[in-house]
Scaffold this motif. Sequence first.
Motif, PDB file in Angstrom:
ATOM      1  N   ALA A 250       9.072  31.430 -56.346  1.00  0.00           N
ATOM      2  CA  ALA A 250      10.114  32.442 -56.188  1.00  0.00           C
ATOM      3  C   ALA A 250       9.534  33.847 -56.295  1.00  0.00           C
ATOM      4  O   ALA A 250       9.945  34.754 -55.554  1.00  0.00           O
ATOM      5  CB  ALA A 250      11.199  32.239 -57.237  1.00  0.00           C
ATOM      6  N   ALA A 251       8.582  34.041 -57.208  1.00  0.00           N
ATOM      7  CA  ALA A 251       7.965  35.362 -57.359  1.00  0.00           C
ATOM      8  C   ALA A 251       7.270  35.802 -56.085  1.00  0.00           C
ATOM      9  O   ALA A 251       7.155  36.995 -55.808  1.00  0.00           O
ATOM     10  CB  ALA A 251       6.973  35.330 -58.523  1.00  0.00           C
ATOM     11  N   LYS A 252       6.840  34.853 -55.297  1.00  0.00           N
ATOM     12  CA  LYS A 252       6.127  35.161 -54.054  1.00  0.00           C
ATOM     13  C   LYS A 252       7.073  35.422 -52.887  1.00  0.00           C
ATOM     14  O   LYS A 252       6.773  36.240 -52.020  1.00  0.00           O
ATOM     15  CB  LYS A 252       5.188  34.003 -53.706  1.00  0.00           C
ATOM     16  N   HIS A 253       8.241  34.764 -52.871  1.00  0.00           N
ATOM     17  CA  HIS A 253       9.086  34.805 -51.674  1.00  0.00           C
ATOM     18  C   HIS A 253      10.451  35.459 -51.879  1.00  0.00           C
ATOM     19  O   HIS A 253      11.045  35.921 -50.894  1.00  0.00           O
ATOM     20  CB  HIS A 253       9.295  33.385 -51.137  1.00  0.00           C
ATOM     21  N   PHE A 254      10.974  35.500 -53.095  1.00  0.00           N
ATOM     22  CA  PHE A 254      12.290  36.106 -53.306  1.00  0.00           C
ATOM     23  C   PHE A 254      12.241  37.596 -52.951  1.00  0.00           C
ATOM     24  O   PHE A 254      11.293  38.300 -53.277  1.00  0.00           O
ATOM     25  CB  PHE A 254      12.715  35.953 -54.767  1.00  0.00           C
ATOM     26  N   GLY A 255      13.292  38.048 -52.294  1.00  0.00           N
ATOM     27  CA  GLY A 255      13.438  39.476 -52.052  1.00  0.00           C
ATOM     28  C   GLY A 255      12.670  40.036 -50.886  1.00  0.00           C
ATOM     29  O   GLY A 255      12.640  41.253 -50.713  1.00  0.00           O
ATOM     30  N   ASP A 256      12.055  39.174 -50.041  1.00  0.00           N
ATOM     31  CA  ASP A 256      11.333  39.703 -48.882  1.00  0.00           C
ATOM     32  C   ASP A 256      12.187  39.707 -47.629  1.00  0.00           C
ATOM     33  O   ASP A 256      11.689  39.965 -46.530  1.00  0.00           O
ATOM     34  CB  ASP A 256      10.050  38.897 -48.635  1.00  0.00           C
ATOM     35  N   ILE A 267      21.466  25.830 -53.865  1.00  0.00           N
ATOM     36  CA  ILE A 267      22.507  26.556 -54.606  1.00  0.00           C
ATOM     37  C   ILE A 267      21.954  27.052 -55.931  1.00  0.00           C
ATOM     38  O   ILE A 267      22.238  28.179 -56.365  1.00  0.00           O
ATOM     39  CB  ILE A 267      23.725  25.637 -54.836  1.00  0.00           C
ATOM     40  N   GLU A 268      21.149  26.206 -56.615  1.00  0.00           N
ATOM     41  CA  GLU A 268      20.588  26.588 -57.909  1.00  0.00           C
ATOM     42  C   GLU A 268      19.714  27.833 -57.798  1.00  0.00           C
ATOM     43  O   GLU A 268      19.673  28.658 -58.708  1.00  0.00           O
ATOM     44  CB  GLU A 268      19.781  25.430 -58.494  1.00  0.00           C
ATOM     45  N   CYS A 269      19.002  27.969 -56.709  1.00  0.00           N
ATOM     46  CA  CYS A 269      18.149  29.148 -56.474  1.00  0.00           C
ATOM     47  C   CYS A 269      18.884  30.228 -55.697  1.00  0.00           C
ATOM     48  O   CYS A 269      18.256  31.184 -55.211  1.00  0.00           O
ATOM     49  CB  CYS A 269      16.882  28.738 -55.718  1.00  0.00           C
ATOM     50  N   GLU A 270      20.226  30.046 -55.571  1.00  0.00           N
ATOM     51  CA  GLU A 270      21.079  31.016 -54.876  1.00  0.00           C
ATOM     52  C   GLU A 270      20.536  31.309 -53.489  1.00  0.00           C
ATOM     53  O   GLU A 270      20.500  32.454 -53.035  1.00  0.00           O
ATOM     54  CB  GLU A 270      21.218  32.298 -55.691  1.00  0.00           C
ATOM     55  N   PHE A 271      20.127  30.218 -52.821  1.00  0.00           N
ATOM     56  CA  PHE A 271      19.621  30.308 -51.448  1.00  0.00           C
ATOM     57  C   PHE A 271      18.557  31.393 -51.329  1.00  0.00           C
ATOM     58  O   PHE A 271      18.661  32.335 -50.556  1.00  0.00           O
ATOM     59  CB  PHE A 271      20.774  30.560 -50.474  1.00  0.00           C
ATOM     60  N   GLU A 272      17.536  31.188 -52.164  1.00  0.00           N
ATOM     61  CA  GLU A 272      16.378  32.084 -52.214  1.00  0.00           C
ATOM     62  C   GLU A 272      16.794  33.513 -52.543  1.00  0.00           C
ATOM     63  O   GLU A 272      16.334  34.475 -51.933  1.00  0.00           O
ATOM     64  CB  GLU A 272      15.606  32.041 -50.895  1.00  0.00           C
ATOM     65  N   GLY A 273      17.674  33.621 -53.524  1.00  0.00           N
ATOM     66  CA  GLY A 273      18.104  34.944 -53.946  1.00  0.00           C
ATOM     67  C   GLY A 273      18.825  35.723 -52.871  1.00  0.00           C
ATOM     68  O   GLY A 273      18.855  36.959 -52.917  1.00  0.00           O
ATOM     69  N   GLY A 274      19.417  35.007 -51.902  1.00  0.00           N
ATOM     70  CA  GLY A 274      20.145  35.662 -50.816  1.00  0.00           C
ATOM     71  C   GLY A 274      19.342  35.815 -49.543  1.00  0.00           C
ATOM     72  O   GLY A 274      19.915  36.164 -48.494  1.00  0.00           O
ATOM     73  N   ASP A 275      18.038  35.561 -49.578  1.00  0.00           N
ATOM     74  CA  ASP A 275      17.210  35.715 -48.379  1.00  0.00           C
ATOM     75  C   ASP A 275      17.577  34.716 -47.290  1.00  0.00           C
ATOM     76  O   ASP A 275      17.325  34.968 -46.108  1.00  0.00           O
ATOM     77  CB  ASP A 275      15.724  35.552 -48.723  1.00  0.00           C
ATOM     78  N   CYS A 276      18.129  33.563 -47.671  1.00  0.00           N
ATOM     79  CA  CYS A 276      18.405  32.497 -46.696  1.00  0.00           C
ATOM     80  C   CYS A 276      19.863  32.465 -46.248  1.00  0.00           C
ATOM     81  O   CYS A 276      20.251  31.545 -45.518  1.00  0.00           O
ATOM     82  CB  CYS A 276      18.020  31.132 -47.276  1.00  0.00           C
ATOM     83  N   ILE A 277      20.661  33.419 -46.652  1.00  0.00           N
ATOM     84  CA  ILE A 277      22.088  33.374 -46.319  1.00  0.00           C
ATOM     85  C   ILE A 277      22.305  33.450 -44.813  1.00  0.00           C
ATOM     86  O   ILE A 277      23.040  32.650 -44.218  1.00  0.00           O
ATOM     87  CB  ILE A 277      22.846  34.498 -47.043  1.00  0.00           C
TER      88      ILE A 277
END
Length: 590
Positions: A250-256, A267-277
């Motif tokens: 997650a530290a590598k891919h979240f928020g890009d 769902i637990e990872c909130e769809f990659e912090g919203g990146d995959c919505i």
Amino acid sequence: DTKVAQFEQDAYSLMMISPVCSQAWLVGLCAFLFQATLGGMITLNQIHAAEGSSIFNIPFNVDIDVRIGQLLCIVLCLSTQRDILTAIRSFVVFGQESTWDVILEGKRPKSSYLWALHIALPNALKLVSGMLVTFTTLVIIIQSNDIIELLKDFTALFVISEIDDIMFFLASFGYLGDQVLQQTKMVEYFNNDKPVRNENHRQGIYFVHAAFTFIMIIMYVAWGYVAINQMNGVIFQKRYPGCEDMYDLAAKHFGDNKCYGGPLNTIECEFEGGDCINFNMEYPLCKQNVGLIDVQDEIGDGNCNILFNTKECGFDGGDCCPSSATENPPFYDMGDCWEFMRVYPDCDLVSRSRESGSGDILLGNGICEGSIYNDEVCGYEFGDCAIGQIGQDIRFDGALSRSALSFDVRMSSDGNVVGIGPFDANIAGSSGDFSGPGLVRLYRYSSSNTAWTNYRGGITGDLSAKIFGKSIALSDSGNQIAIAVHKHTANIADLEHVMVQDFNQTASIWGNYGQRINNDDEVYSSRHQIDMTPNGLRLAISVQYNDKDEKDTIGHIRIYDLVKSNNTWVQVGLNIVGKKGEQLGERFVR
């Protein structure tokens, strides 16, 4: 004068010198309400946004530039947020022992009640608003994960903290009425003409220094605590309680702003912090397989990835042929499928993709790979096959050759067996420098599956004779093959020769068919062309030159018969000699 207490030019000073509930006093109260309301709304919004997440919705990871920006913004906050420090100073320098009652102008006697009403209350409101805005600023700072957004939010909070100064400025220009304008002039009057004095004025300065240091320590301790918990994954675990094992990924891919997918698109990872919505809205079922990673880069990139060749993933975003997605190994076409179906709508890809071998075919890749799509209806495998071509292209996987001209090809009279000699092929690597041993392979055409198949393995040359198979000859049965071995050095011992091989069907191996046929020592530098009769018992060998210096260009041809009794090749008749300069048999002999 170090004993003179100065009033700040802000709305709270108007409250201090004005009668309660007067216009000027209400201006100060309004400034407090503005600041408290805006600061409180922002704080409550952050609390509500953090429900079910980390405290104040703090990000679990930020870049180094954001951390540096946070440190600098804390310094700016302490430098520009004056309400806390000036309120503390006012409590001391306008203490009851001071001459604070000058603001009453003798209209009322000095009392603790009036001091609380004129001094303590305005500064208490000022202290509360300052602490609220400072706390809100700290929350905004530690929850930021983008340097630009951090600076914008910090600037907005700075404006909120300056509302009391802005309202005093408006009042000083008469925008809030003449009575309030008169009170702003009274602030200047009490600062210059009739100041408040206090023997303990210097203690106020000490209190301000101590308060500044204390607030700075508190803010940096809070920032450090958050930073440590971000780096060790504690905040990530609190924010994504069902995704705690994915912290490193997650530290590598979240928020890009790009969907990586796989175990993060849950769902637990909130769809990659919203990146995959956005990706999930377009392909809502493509996330079912956690093995699908780099989904946003893979889908629709023009190359078919068989992992995404499903209906749920839109057949790799259109890169793959949908007709065969659920068949045997899915065949794909490097992104040309949609164009193929537009040009050849009558080609039934569904039924053809079910045929054995269809999964190994690529449409439009320039290589003819079989007969399944090799007809006019399917555009002769989308242009990969030539019109009228029999079988697939024959390729030498793992054996590279200098060029197409490096092949000698012979076919049996019935057209069912073909021999191919890529004479400088190097199985181990690149070629073109005659570093390879050379090899000869035979292929037989199978009418049942309309394909060429490797027939009886291959014959590899000796490393001491690297130009192996530049010329070959083949009997109709394919059981006998003659191979010319050309020189590669100037060493007289490296004689050119022709070797003939016969296939032993019992042992399923190739063996010598007669002896090796050498050139004369004086013509070691000649070049051969060879031919063989259909029954494999007679052999013709052409020699381009008649001398070792390659100056005598007459050339000659020799004929040999195989004597079966002793398995020996014997020359038949004399040499057939050409004319001068003719180079008889230079290109071929038939």
